[in-house]
Design an enzyme around this catalytic site. Structure first.
Site: not given
Length: 317
Positions: A66, A270
Site C-alpha cells: 500500500d 493511514h
C-alpha cells in the site's frame, strides 16, 4: 517560496471506495517531492491536475504494497511519455531489485536515468540536500524495515534594509550580510554592523512524514517544533493493543506525540478501512492536541510563516 503538502491517498492496507493508499506530494519552491506511491497514485495525480513529470524525487518508506504498488506504473508512464530528466528514488533495500525485475520482464529500457538511493531505515541521517532544503530519514518501528522523512528548509537569508546600506558595499559583502555576517575591513575593523542594516529572516519551515509505526516516543528529538507533522493513525484508541500488535498507532497516540514535540499542526492518516466515518478518530486526537486535522484525499496544507492554511485541490473535469 511555496511550501505545501497535497494528500493523494490516506488508506491503510487496502483501498476503499473513497480512499486510496498512501501517497503525498510535497511542493517546495518549484520542486515536487512524492512521498510513498500506493496503488493508483498516477490516477490521483491526473485527477488533481498535477504534472507528474515535475516530480524530482520519490521517497518510499517501506515495502508493504500500500506504500509502493503504484510506483512501477508511474515510472512506466513517465517513460512512455518520454521523460528525460533524471529521477531520484529513495527507498529501502529490495526496492531496486523489484523494479529491475519488473522492467526486465516487460522489456522496458527507461528513457530517463533512475537514480536509486538505498536507505538505512534504522538511523536518522541526511539523504538529500539542495540549495533550499535538507531531507533526513526518521527510523520507524514497523514489521519490516521502515522509515519516515523529515524535510527542512535551510536558514533563510536576512532581508536587507536598502536605505541603510552604504554605497561602497560589494556584491560579496551584500551576500555576507544576508548570511548574518558583519562587514569588516582587511585589518578586522568593523565597517557595517549586520543588525543595523538587516531584518530578522523568515522562519524556516519543516514537514515530518511518520509512516507506519508503533507509538515511538523516542522520535521526539527529531520532531520537536516541526511545523507540520503527519503521523499514521490506523486505529482508534480502544484498539491500542491491536495497534501495538500490528506495529501501528492510534489517533490518540499520534496526538500525544505531537503535543510532546510541540509541533504546530498534526495530520492523521493511514486509516483502517473499518472506519467509514473518520470523525471519531479526529475527535480523539483533538481531545489531546487541538491543532489536528485529517489527511484525506484532495486536501492541501500550506505551511505559512504564521499559520497552516488548509485548502482543497481542484479535480480535473
Amino acid at each position: 517560496m511555496e511550501f505545501e503538502l497535497r494528500i493523494l491517498g490516506s488508506s491503510s492496507a487496502t483501498p476503499s471506495a473513497n480512499r486510496h493508499p498512501t501517497a503525498q506530494l510535497l511542493t517546495i519552491g518549484n520542486q515536487h517531492h512524492l512521498i510513498d506511491c500506493g496503488e493508483g497514485t498516477q490516477m490521483q495525480l491526473m485527477r488533481y491536475k498535477i504534472k507528474h513529470q515535475r516530480i524530482c524525487n520519490i521517497y518510499i518508506s517501506h515495502l508493504h504494497g500500500d506504500h509502493y504498488f503504484g510506483l512501477p506504473g508511474l515510472l512506466s508512464t513517465m517513460h512512455l511519455q518520454g521523460r528525460h530528466t533524471p529521477l531520484h528514488l529513495f527507498g529501502p533495500p529490495g526496492l531496486s531489485e523489484i523494479l529491475s525485475l519488473q522492467f526486465k520482464y516487460s522489456g522496458t529500457n527507461l528513457t530517463f536515468d533512475l537514480v536509486f538511493h538505498e536507505l538505512d531505515t534504522t538511523v536518522y541521517q541526511q539523504i538529500f540536500e539542495d540549495k533550499d532544503i535538507t531531507v533526513h530519514t526518521i527510523p520507524m518501528e514497523h514489521r519490516i524495515p521502515c522509515c519516515g522523512f523529515l524535510f527542512r528548509e535551510k536558514p533563510r537569508p536576512r532581508p536587507l534594509i536598502k536605505e541603510k546600506l552604504p554605497a561602497f558595499l560589494t556584491h560579496a559583502q551584500l551576500v555576507a550580510l544576508k548570511r548574518g555576517e558583519d562587514i569588516t575591513d582587511a585589518d578586522g575593523s568593523l565597517l557595517v554592523l549586520n543588525a543595523e542594516v538587516t531584518l530578522e529572516p523568515k522562519k524556516s519551515r519543516s514537514y515530518a512524514f511518520c509512516s507506519d509505526s508503533r507509538f515511538k516516543p523516542d522520535l521526539l528529538p527529531h520532531l520537536r517544533h516541526v511545523d507540520l507533522l503527519y503521523h499514521e493513525a490506523t486505529f482508534a484508541d480502544e484498539l491500542r493493543e491491536r495497534a501495538s500488535y500490528t506495529y501501528h498507532s492510534t489517533a490518540a497516540q499520534a496526538a500525544e506525540l505531537a503535543a510532546a514535540a510541540q509541533v504546530r499542526h498534526l495530520l492523521l492518516g493511514h486509516f483502517s478501512v473499518r472506519y467509514k466515518d473518520l470523525t471519531p478518530l479526529l475527535h480523539e486526537a483533538l481531545d489531546v492536541f487541538p491543532q489536528s486535522s485529517l489527511a484525506v484525499e484532495g486536501n492541501i496544507f500550506q505551511v505559512e510563516e504564521k499559520e497552516i492554511v488548509q485548502l482543497q485541490m481542484q479535480k480535473a473535469e
